[in-house]
Design an enzyme around this catalytic site. Structure first.
Site, mmCIF file in Angstrom:
data_model
loop_
_atom_site.group_PDB
_atom_site.id
_atom_site.type_symbol
_atom_site.label_atom_id
_atom_site.label_comp_id
_atom_site.label_asym_id
_atom_site.label_seq_id
_atom_site.Cartn_x
_atom_site.Cartn_y
_atom_site.Cartn_z
ATOM 1 N N HIS A 206 14.598 47.506 48.609
ATOM 2 C CA HIS A 206 16.041 47.289 48.473
ATOM 3 C C HIS A 206 16.445 46.892 47.055
ATOM 4 O O HIS A 206 17.625 46.694 46.783
ATOM 5 C CB HIS A 206 16.464 46.200 49.474
ATOM 6 C CG HIS A 206 17.916 46.153 49.767
ATOM 7 N ND1 HIS A 206 18.684 45.040 49.515
ATOM 8 C CD2 HIS A 206 18.765 47.083 50.294
ATOM 9 C CE1 HIS A 206 19.936 45.272 49.884
ATOM 10 N NE2 HIS A 206 20.011 46.501 50.349
ATOM 11 N N LYS A 208 17.545 46.912 43.144
ATOM 12 C CA LYS A 208 18.418 47.774 42.337
ATOM 13 C C LYS A 208 18.347 47.262 40.899
ATOM 14 O O LYS A 208 19.031 46.294 40.548
ATOM 15 C CB LYS A 208 19.874 47.715 42.813
ATOM 16 C CG LYS A 208 20.098 48.053 44.292
ATOM 17 C CD LYS A 208 20.482 46.847 45.045
ATOM 18 C CE LYS A 208 20.895 47.079 46.492
ATOM 19 N NZ LYS A 208 20.291 48.101 47.244
ATOM 20 N N ASP A 213 13.456 50.771 27.613
ATOM 21 C CA ASP A 213 12.702 50.505 26.373
ATOM 22 C C ASP A 213 12.168 49.078 26.285
ATOM 23 O O ASP A 213 11.887 48.596 25.180
ATOM 24 C CB ASP A 213 13.582 50.785 25.146
ATOM 25 C CG ASP A 213 13.926 52.253 24.994
ATOM 26 O OD1 ASP A 213 13.193 53.093 25.557
ATOM 27 O OD2 ASP A 213 14.928 52.560 24.318
ATOM 28 N N HIS A 629 29.623 44.207 48.881
ATOM 29 C CA HIS A 629 28.220 44.590 48.818
ATOM 30 C C HIS A 629 27.444 43.725 47.832
ATOM 31 O O HIS A 629 26.222 43.770 47.800
ATOM 32 C CB HIS A 629 28.105 46.064 48.430
ATOM 33 C CG HIS A 629 26.730 46.628 48.535
ATOM 34 N ND1 HIS A 629 25.903 46.809 47.447
ATOM 35 C CD2 HIS A 629 26.017 47.039 49.615
ATOM 36 C CE1 HIS A 629 24.751 47.315 47.834
ATOM 37 N NE2 HIS A 629 24.787 47.460 49.151
ATOM 38 N N LYS A 631 25.615 40.546 46.004
ATOM 39 C CA LYS A 631 24.722 39.509 46.510
ATOM 40 C C LYS A 631 24.747 38.389 45.482
ATOM 41 O O LYS A 631 23.909 38.306 44.582
ATOM 42 C CB LYS A 631 23.306 40.055 46.697
ATOM 43 C CG LYS A 631 23.231 41.197 47.742
ATOM 44 C CD LYS A 631 23.456 42.553 47.168
ATOM 45 C CE LYS A 631 23.166 43.683 48.123
ATOM 46 N NZ LYS A 631 23.918 43.746 49.356
ATOM 47 N N ASP A 636 28.977 25.209 41.432
ATOM 48 C CA ASP A 636 29.485 24.199 40.489
ATOM 49 C C ASP A 636 29.852 24.772 39.116
ATOM 50 O O ASP A 636 29.838 24.051 38.114
ATOM 51 C CB ASP A 636 28.454 23.076 40.311
ATOM 52 C CG ASP A 636 28.283 22.226 41.563
ATOM 53 O OD1 ASP A 636 29.142 22.329 42.466
ATOM 54 O OD2 ASP A 636 27.284 21.496 41.648
#
Length: 838
Positions: A206, A208, A213, A629, A631, A636
């Site tokens: 999952h 991404k 380089d 979508h 995450k 604070d």
């Protein structure tokens, strides 16, 4: 003859046999034996950790993790320069710039990768910035491109990684520049004859992220795939009477999973969902770009994954090389799963290709962000013992919160202890502890959670086909407030009112399909539906032959495909031939999207021009949930966690889905306030939170399509974020301000009421049983999904009601189906499948 003489004789014989057919047959037999031996893994699930050298590597990894915060494989790193991106428009533009600048290597890891994704819009005017075309140019320039994608279970997921692999491999055929410079691996394998006991059907890769380089990296919630590109005004409409070339979402990039899921994605141009009839599902996401020592850690995770997949699936393929890594040589190359078999197949290439010390971040600190890479990874996904440092980070950061916890996530499934099986991650307990502690210390404290109204994709939530989605929703409600072990009830058990501390919201967007009376006349006179015109446009901007289903030289396809293309192009010609006849050769007075009216200075819906009868306009107003979508965790105004990890067991336990995230704290502080008191906020966390809140409140202007001059659409090595200072920036500066909170909850109140009144948007608090569902939103074909519920409401009243919506916030309906069994046990939901949904 002495034994040592025998040895020398046989060694010499072996040397002479090398390169002969007999020797090749011997090696082939050895490889076949090892291949057959994989069936032994069915009864030895510990086969990667039972030999002495494997246990030594495990012990080494354990010692390293135990010396790091959160038990992560990666250390804390100072001096990172990190830039945030909110929504796909900025992120994908920045990725396109960075990819074009690649000189040596590109690593990409995705759950889903769509080669035909346009990184800049509108697509017709940016055809050279389609992802596959950028990668093709870089490969032809000599850049080595390494890609790992999740190999899906086709019966469950529609992302078609086989198409991804074949389309990318076909970009540079043998004999052309760039041949062999793009290598795509898919994992896990589902071939019982190849992988036997190492197969997994339930869990996914999952992550991404992108590493370019060894200099710059991207990480977050955005896959390089269909459905993710969006702007901050989150339009639902994509109908263009002035010309189909102005489309923003070609082919399957225009998607609404509540109506129709992705299908046959290898034929990306096809789309059975008519833009003239339905709106799309808008998409909200967050990602990061960084330069600094953490780039090395992200690259190390990729190299580990690459070598593990090489070992697990491609060990006998000479097309896939082992990757070694500067800093992980010699006795430490086992940390990145390098193997040196007696008869290796495929070479060894050390990365980076030029000296590591030449990287800008290796020469000194580039920024002020203290950061650490964390992951969820295990034996099936990386060949390592289980690591769940993401969960460790979430728990520790939340429990130490003093003022607020802000969460944006695709899911919210968590436990408060050991009594909520099948849920096992305990982020929920951390939230309970933080709220109870704040109450005991008489501190003003809030937990603000923003998640999708419908977390899974389904049609009508009443249908049997939606049982899996309802199961996810059921687990979420049980995590939040239903049952004695829920977060709310556990807080109540300690004499504290959870409703004073925890607040949960969804996002929702509206728009107007610009299907004017003139365009309807154009359809009628030409005999061509707009849906065929949108298909023809997708055909026109598709590079020939990308969609071959093998890795060979691409072809135009069979006669059927050619004839269909010719038919669509002819249909478009006939449609366009009627343009002047219906008056569309002049300026179209109505705008193609009114989503900007929910944003700052976007005007009012009641003031928008409409080309035709206002009563007819009513048929074209649409709404949809704004799918969250990202995450993201912000605590604070100092600490941010961002990556691919959802709040559920799949993402947090380590043994299920593989994930990668980053924990960030900016040591560059800005003078701010917290509940009216002076406060030193981290620049990175505070500016990100302020931009997100302004977007949700409608206190940001709509984005322009041309991102070339937008600082927030550039990689971090080009310029820092534009924090868009002004009165609205100052207004949301204090996250605990009563004025901000009044606007936040007030907007949510009003928006929720208007969406309910005009559209009967579901889920809703008035739906407590399935009978309530039928009363609230009757089943019939009279009205299209997402359209106005009452066709007899006066047009001006509809417009004036929409004028009241500001931003995208709505309350999460916590009473939804509270008196109904949401997920009845059966074939879809049972003791064997429960963990899939959590």
């Amino acid at each position: 003859m002495a034994p040592e003489g025998d040895s020398r004789m046989f060694a010499g014989l072996r040397d002479k046999l090398k390169g002969t057919n007999l020797y090749d047959a011997k090696i082939g037999a050895i490889h076949f034996k090892n291949k057959i031996g994989k069936f032994g893994n069915l009864i030895n699930s510990n086969h990667r950790h039972d030999e002495e050298h494997e246990q030594a590597t495990d012990e080494k990894r354990n010692r390293i993790a135990e010396s790091h915060r959160f038990n992560s494989f990666a250390p804390e790193r100072d001096g990172n320069k990190i830039k945030w991106y909110v929504d796909g428009q900025d992120y994908f533009y920045a990725v396109s710039v960075a990819l074009e600048n690649a000189k040596e290597t590109i690593y990409i890891e995705d759950w889903w990768l769509s080669p035909e994704l346009f990184l800049r819009r509108p697509p017709f005017f940016n055809q050279e910035y389609r992802l596959d075309q950028i990668l093709k140019r870089r490969a032809e320039a000599g850049v080595k491109i390494y890609i790992i994608v999740y190999k899906e279970v086709a019966a469950a997921v529609s992302c078609n990684s086989a198409h991804t692999k074949h389309a990318l491999n076909a970009l540079c055929p043998e004999g052309t520049p760039g041949y062999g410079n793009i290598v795509v691996l898919r994992h896990p394998d589902h071939n019982v004859f190849e992988n036997a006991g190492d197969m997994t059907f339930y869990w996914a890769h999952h992550e991404k992220f992108i590493v370019i380089d060894y200099e710059i990296a991207f990480i977050g919630g955005l896959d390089l795939c269909f459905g993710r590109w969006d702007s901050r005004q989150h339009p639902c409409a994509d109908v263009h009477p002035a010309g189909v070339q102005n489309e923003m979402f070609p082919g399957q990039d225009f998607n609404n999973n509540r109506i129709m899921d992705f299908h046959t994605v290898e034929d990306w141009k096809s789309n059975e969902l008519s833009k003239a009839d339905f709106g799309r599902m808008p998409w909200h996401d967050v990602a990061m770009c960084l330069i600094g020592d953490c780039v090395y850690d992200i690259a190390e995770h990729f190299v580990l994954r690459w070598n593990f997949v090489k070992r697990d699936k491609y060990k006998r393929s000479d097309k896939v090389e082992w990757l070694t890594m500067t800093g992980r040589e010699g006795e430490n190359e086992d940390l990145i799963a390098v193997q040196r078999p007696k008869h290796p197949v495929g070479g060894y290439t050390n990365h980076p290709l030029s000296p590591l010390e030449n990287r800008s971040w290796a020469k000194g600190q580039q920024g002020t962000v203290h950061a650490q890479v964390v992951r969820s990874s295990a034996d099936w996904s990386s060949g390592i013992l289980t690591e769940h440092s993401i969960q460790n980070a979430y728990i520790e950061v939340i429990e130490n919160a003093q003022h607020f916890v802000y969460i944006e996530n695709q899911f919210f499934i968590t436990a408060t202890g050991e009594n909520q099986a099948p849920i096992h991650n305990t982020i929920g307990r951390a939230i309970v502890n933080a709220c109870v502690k704040a109450s005991k210390e008489s501190r003003k404290f809030r937990v603000i959670i923003v998640i999708p109204a419908v977390p899974g994709f389904a049609g009508d939530l009443r249908d049997d086909a939606a049982q899996g989605t309802r199961a996810i929703m059921d687990y979420q409600y049980k995590s939040i407030h239903r049952g004695e072990h829920s977060i709310f009830e556990q807080i109540k058990a300690q004499g504290v009112d959870p409703e004073q501390y925890i607040f949960i919201f969804n996002l929702r967007s509206y728009d107007r399909l610009n299907k004017t009376s003139a365009m309807e006349q154009q359809e009628e006179k030409s005999g061509v539906k707009y849906q065929d015109v949108q298909r023809a446009e997708a055909e026109e901007i598709m590079a020939e032959g990308v969609h071959s289903t093998t890795d060979q030289q691409p072809t135009l396809g069979d006669d059927t495909g050619v004839k269909e293309k010719e038919r669509l192009i002819e249909a478009k010609r006939k449609f366009e031939a009627q343009r002047s006849e219906v008056g569309l050769d002049k300026e179209v007075t109505s705008t193609d999207s009114i989503a900007a009216t929910a944003m700052l200075n976007g005007g009012k819906v009641s003031e928008q021009r409409w080309d035709g009868d206002l009563e007819k306009e009513k048929e074209n107003f649409v709404q949809e949930e704004l799918y969250i979508h990202g995450k993201l965790l912000i605590v604070d105004d100092r600490i941010v966690i961002c990556g691919s990890s959802n709040i559920n067991d799949r993402s947090q336990l380590g043994v299920h889905d593989s994930e990668l995230s980053i924990v960030m704290e900016d040591y560059n502080t800005i003078d701010s306030t917290m509940d009216g008191q002076p406060f030193k906020a981290g620049h990175h966390a505070a500016t990100l939170r302020r931009l997100l809140w302004r977007e949700h409140l409608g206190l940001l202007p709509a984005q322009q399509l041309d991102a070339s001059k937008d600082p927030n659409a550039q990689p971090v090595d080009v310029c820092p974020n534009d924090i868009m200072e002004g009165p609205e920036y100052e207004f949301v500066a204090d996250p605990m301000s009563d004025q901000v909170w009044d606007m936040w909850t007030g907007n949510a109140d009003t928006n929720t009421q208007i969406f309910r009144h005009l559209f009967r948007a579901d889920p809703d608090n008035n739906i407590k049983t399935f009978d309530d569902y039928d009363a609230f939103l009757p089943r019939h074909n009279k009205f299209k999904q997402g359209h106005l519920h009452d066709p007899f409401m006066p047009a001006e009243e509809v417009r004036q009601k929409l004028d009241q919506i500001k931003g995208h916030l709505v309350w999460m309906p916590l009473d939804y189906l509270c008196d109904a069994p949401m997920a009845e046990k059966g074939l879809q939901v049972n003791a064997y499948t429960e963990s899939i949904y959590t």
